[in-house]
Motif scaffolding. Structure first.
Motif, PDB file in Angstrom:
ATOM      1  N   VAL A 153       0.878  -1.169   0.000  1.00 17.30           N
ATOM      2  CA  VAL A 153       0.000   0.000   0.000  1.00 17.30           C
ATOM      3  C   VAL A 153       0.915   1.218   0.000  1.00 17.30           C
ATOM      4  CG1 VAL A 153      -1.868   1.206   1.204  1.00 17.30           C
ATOM      5  CG2 VAL A 153      -1.726  -1.299   1.295  1.00 17.30           C
ATOM      6  N   THR A 154       0.853   1.997  -1.095  1.00 16.25           N
ATOM      7  CA  THR A 154       1.817   3.079  -1.272  1.00 16.25           C
ATOM      8  C   THR A 154       1.123   4.285  -1.904  1.00 16.25           C
ATOM      9  OG1 THR A 154       4.046   3.568  -2.142  1.00 16.25           O
ATOM     10  CG2 THR A 154       2.568   2.278  -3.564  1.00 16.25           C
ATOM     11  N   PHE A 155       1.850   5.404  -2.059  1.00 15.71           N
ATOM     12  CA  PHE A 155       1.231   6.619  -2.591  1.00 15.71           C
ATOM     13  C   PHE A 155       0.894   6.459  -4.071  1.00 15.71           C
ATOM     14  CE2 PHE A 155       1.385  10.941  -4.395  1.00 15.71           C
ATOM     15  CZ  PHE A 155       0.394  11.543  -3.636  1.00 15.71           C
ATOM     16  N   GLU A 156       1.898   6.052  -4.858  1.00 12.55           N
ATOM     17  CA  GLU A 156       1.666   5.760  -6.274  1.00 12.55           C
ATOM     18  C   GLU A 156       2.618   4.657  -6.702  1.00 12.55           C
ATOM     19  OE1 GLU A 156       3.831   6.622  -8.998  1.00 12.55           O
ATOM     20  OE2 GLU A 156       5.400   7.280  -7.641  1.00 12.55           O
ATOM     21  N   THR A 157       2.222   3.882  -7.724  1.00 11.33           N
ATOM     22  CA  THR A 157       2.948   2.657  -8.031  1.00 11.33           C
ATOM     23  C   THR A 157       4.106   2.830  -9.001  1.00 11.33           C
ATOM     24  OG1 THR A 157       1.461   2.103  -9.868  1.00 11.33           O
ATOM     25  CG2 THR A 157       0.852   1.280  -7.673  1.00 11.33           C
ATOM     26  N   GLU A 158       4.069   3.822  -9.868  1.00 19.11           N
ATOM     27  CA  GLU A 158       5.013   3.855 -10.997  1.00 19.11           C
ATOM     28  C   GLU A 158       6.467   3.900 -10.549  1.00 19.11           C
ATOM     29  OE1 GLU A 158       5.896   6.300 -15.143  1.00 19.11           O
ATOM     30  OE2 GLU A 158       4.315   6.981 -13.797  1.00 19.11           O
ATOM     31  N   SER A 159       6.794   4.826  -9.637  1.00 17.34           N
ATOM     32  CA  SER A 159       8.204   4.987  -9.253  1.00 17.34           C
ATOM     33  C   SER A 159       8.687   3.814  -8.409  1.00 17.34           C
ATOM     34  CB  SER A 159       8.407   6.310  -8.514  1.00 17.34           C
ATOM     35  OG  SER A 159       7.572   6.370  -7.372  1.00 17.34           O
ATOM     36  N   VAL A 160       7.850   3.342  -7.477  1.00 16.27           N
ATOM     37  CA  VAL A 160       8.301   2.256  -6.602  1.00 16.27           C
ATOM     38  C   VAL A 160       8.354   0.925  -7.362  1.00 16.27           C
ATOM     39  CG1 VAL A 160       6.085   1.498  -5.614  1.00 16.27           C
ATOM     40  CG2 VAL A 160       8.155   1.483  -4.202  1.00 16.27           C
ATOM     41  N   ALA A 161       7.547   0.789  -8.419  1.00 14.60           N
ATOM     42  CA  ALA A 161       7.597  -0.434  -9.233  1.00 14.60           C
ATOM     43  C   ALA A 161       8.977  -0.589  -9.869  1.00 14.60           C
ATOM     44  CB  ALA A 161       6.514  -0.402 -10.309  1.00 14.60           C
ATOM     45  N   GLU A 173       2.170  -6.020 -14.492  1.00 11.65           N
ATOM     46  CA  GLU A 173       0.914  -6.054 -15.239  1.00 11.65           C
ATOM     47  C   GLU A 173      -0.035  -5.050 -14.595  1.00 11.65           C
ATOM     48  OE1 GLU A 173      -1.192  -9.822 -16.915  1.00 11.65           O
ATOM     49  OE2 GLU A 173      -1.964  -9.504 -14.889  1.00 11.65           O
ATOM     50  N   PRO A 174      -0.282  -3.909 -15.250  1.00 10.52           N
ATOM     51  CA  PRO A 174      -1.176  -2.923 -14.652  1.00 10.52           C
ATOM     52  C   PRO A 174      -2.630  -3.408 -14.704  1.00 10.52           C
ATOM     53  CG  PRO A 174      -0.046  -2.028 -16.604  1.00 10.52           C
ATOM     54  CD  PRO A 174       0.283  -3.476 -16.520  1.00 10.52           C
ATOM     55  N   VAL A 175      -3.393  -3.037 -13.689  1.00 10.34           N
ATOM     56  CA  VAL A 175      -4.838  -3.245 -13.732  1.00 10.34           C
ATOM     57  C   VAL A 175      -5.433  -2.027 -14.422  1.00 10.34           C
ATOM     58  CG1 VAL A 175      -6.936  -3.432 -12.348  1.00 10.34           C
ATOM     59  CG2 VAL A 175      -4.871  -4.666 -11.656  1.00 10.34           C
ATOM     60  N   VAL A 176      -6.037  -2.240 -15.566  1.00  9.03           N
ATOM     61  CA  VAL A 176      -6.572  -1.125 -16.352  1.00  9.03           C
ATOM     62  C   VAL A 176      -7.961  -0.792 -15.837  1.00  9.03           C
ATOM     63  CG1 VAL A 176      -7.133  -0.286 -18.659  1.00  9.03           C
ATOM     64  CG2 VAL A 176      -5.228  -1.886 -18.342  1.00  9.03           C
ATOM     65  N   SER A 177      -8.042   0.285 -15.064  1.00  7.94           N
ATOM     66  CA  SER A 177      -9.313   0.726 -14.506  1.00  7.94           C
ATOM     67  C   SER A 177      -9.189   2.204 -14.182  1.00  7.94           C
ATOM     68  CB  SER A 177      -9.657  -0.073 -13.249  1.00  7.94           C
ATOM     69  OG  SER A 177     -10.840   0.399 -12.672  1.00  7.94           O
ATOM     70  N   ALA A 178     -10.151   2.995 -14.600  1.00  6.64           N
ATOM     71  CA  ALA A 178     -10.094   4.443 -14.388  1.00  6.64           C
ATOM     72  C   ALA A 178     -10.016   4.759 -12.898  1.00  6.64           C
ATOM     73  CB  ALA A 178     -11.320   5.108 -15.004  1.00  6.64           C
ATOM     74  N   GLY A 179      -9.017   5.546 -12.536  1.00  4.86           N
ATOM     75  CA  GLY A 179      -8.893   5.990 -11.163  1.00  4.86           C
ATOM     76  C   GLY A 179      -8.407   4.924 -10.190  1.00  4.86           C
ATOM     77  N   PHE A 180      -7.932   3.786 -10.706  1.00  2.00           N
ATOM     78  CA  PHE A 180      -7.459   2.708  -9.826  1.00  2.00           C
ATOM     79  C   PHE A 180      -6.010   2.427 -10.166  1.00  2.00           C
ATOM     80  CE2 PHE A 180      -7.523  -1.953  -8.567  1.00  2.00           C
ATOM     81  CZ  PHE A 180      -7.634  -1.702  -7.200  1.00  2.00           C
ATOM     82  N   ASP A 181      -5.104   2.748  -9.236  1.00  2.00           N
ATOM     83  CA  ASP A 181      -3.662   2.629  -9.464  1.00  2.00           C
ATOM     84  C   ASP A 181      -3.173   1.311  -8.858  1.00  2.00           C
ATOM     85  OD1 ASP A 181      -0.973   3.006  -9.867  1.00  2.00           O
ATOM     86  OD2 ASP A 181      -0.752   4.586  -8.358  1.00  2.00           O
ATOM     87  N   TYR A 182      -3.096   0.252  -9.690  1.00  2.00           N
ATOM     88  CA  TYR A 182      -2.722  -1.069  -9.180  1.00  2.00           C
ATOM     89  C   TYR A 182      -1.837  -1.772 -10.198  1.00  2.00           C
ATOM     90  CZ  TYR A 182      -3.179  -5.322  -6.377  1.00  2.00           C
ATOM     91  OH  TYR A 182      -2.913  -6.392  -5.572  1.00  2.00           O
TER      92      TYR A 182
END
Length: 263
Positions: A153-161, A173-182
């Motif tokens: 559980v983090t602020f945003e996924t891109e940098s920590v990924a 593998e991103p979960v493609v869903s509007a407004g859902f950062d997973y």
């Protein structure tokens, strides 16, 4: 989240990057054993004492998780911590540092069981690194009382990924869903962990953290047990694509999730 694969047993080497163990550091080991023993049916045996008092939790005689007592001089949170497999803890710890993370404990030998380190990613989330020799990891999975998933559980996924991919070689593998950062982290195409960016919903008093999901047979009964044993319900039971899930805390405040498989 996905089904945890059947474990290959405690003596089978894990692919580097695989979540292979979960461990809880607590203040009072006796009370913590009592809570989880009642909740999950665990029994306890002494484990390596390198960081102080430590026990292994067993289900049907097989290792499931570990619990240690927090040394008074170490400022580590009361929290469940996933350990990711490594063929060379010292090299992995060097990579953690090179990629902007920190190494808080170790690398050090855990008796004959293996070699370990406790680290944090650049956002501060704590995780472990485990190089097994006698014990390679959790010996049983896919039944109630066992860890089934780990999620950051983090602020945003891109940098920590980028950090976790560099350290452990994951695909994403991103979960493609509007407004859902997973993001789901994969090894050899198999999902092994998740990264969930929650933005400003992240608790300010604790920052990013790894959360362990445990499988249960009856979620309603488990939640009644949690409160009856002195724990708290942090997020009530709700439906997810992977079953009914709730977030709880033990009496010392360590957070974890419980999930009832839809099967």
């Amino acid at each position: 989240m996905t089904e945890a694969p059947e474990s290959d047993g405690p003596h089978a080497r894990r692919v580097p990057g695989t979540p292979s163990w979960v461990s809880l550091m607590a203040h009072g080991l006796d009370g913590t054993e009592e809570f989880y023993g009642e909740l999950f049916g665990w029994e306890f045996r002494p484990g390596p004492q390198q960081l102080g008092p430590y026990v292994r939790a067993l289900l049907d005689g097989r290792e499931v998780a570990g619990m240690g007592q927090l040394p008074p001089d170490r400022r580590l949170p009361v929290a469940w911590t996933p350990y990711f497999a490594s063929d060379d803890v010292d090299q992995t710890a060097d990579t953690v540092r090179l990629c902007g993370g920190t190494v808080a404990v170790g690398p050090l030998d855990a008796a004959e069981a293996g070699r370990m380190a406790i680290a944090a990613d650049p956002s501060g989330a704590v995780f472990g690194i485990w190089q097994g020799s006698a014990l390679f990891g959790t010996a049983i999975s896919g039944v109630p009382g066992t860890p089934v998933w780990n999620e950051l559980v983090t602020f945003e996924t891109e940098s920590v990924a980028k950090f976790y991919k560099s350290v452990f070689g994951y695909e994403e593998e991103p979960v493609v869903s509007a407004g859902f950062d997973y993001l789901t982290l994969l090894l050899d195409g198999r999902p092994v962990a998740g990264l969930h960016g929650v933005g400003h919903a992240l608790p300010r008093d604790r920052g990013p953290f790894w959360q362990t999901y445990f499988e249960v047979a009856d979620l309603g009964a488990t939640l009644r047990q949690v409160t009856g044993l002195g724990g708290r319900i942090l997020r009530q039971a709700h439906d997810s694509p992977h079953g009914r899930v709730a977030m709880v805390a033990d009496p010392e405040g360590a957070e974890f999730s419980v999930v009832q498989d839809p099967r």
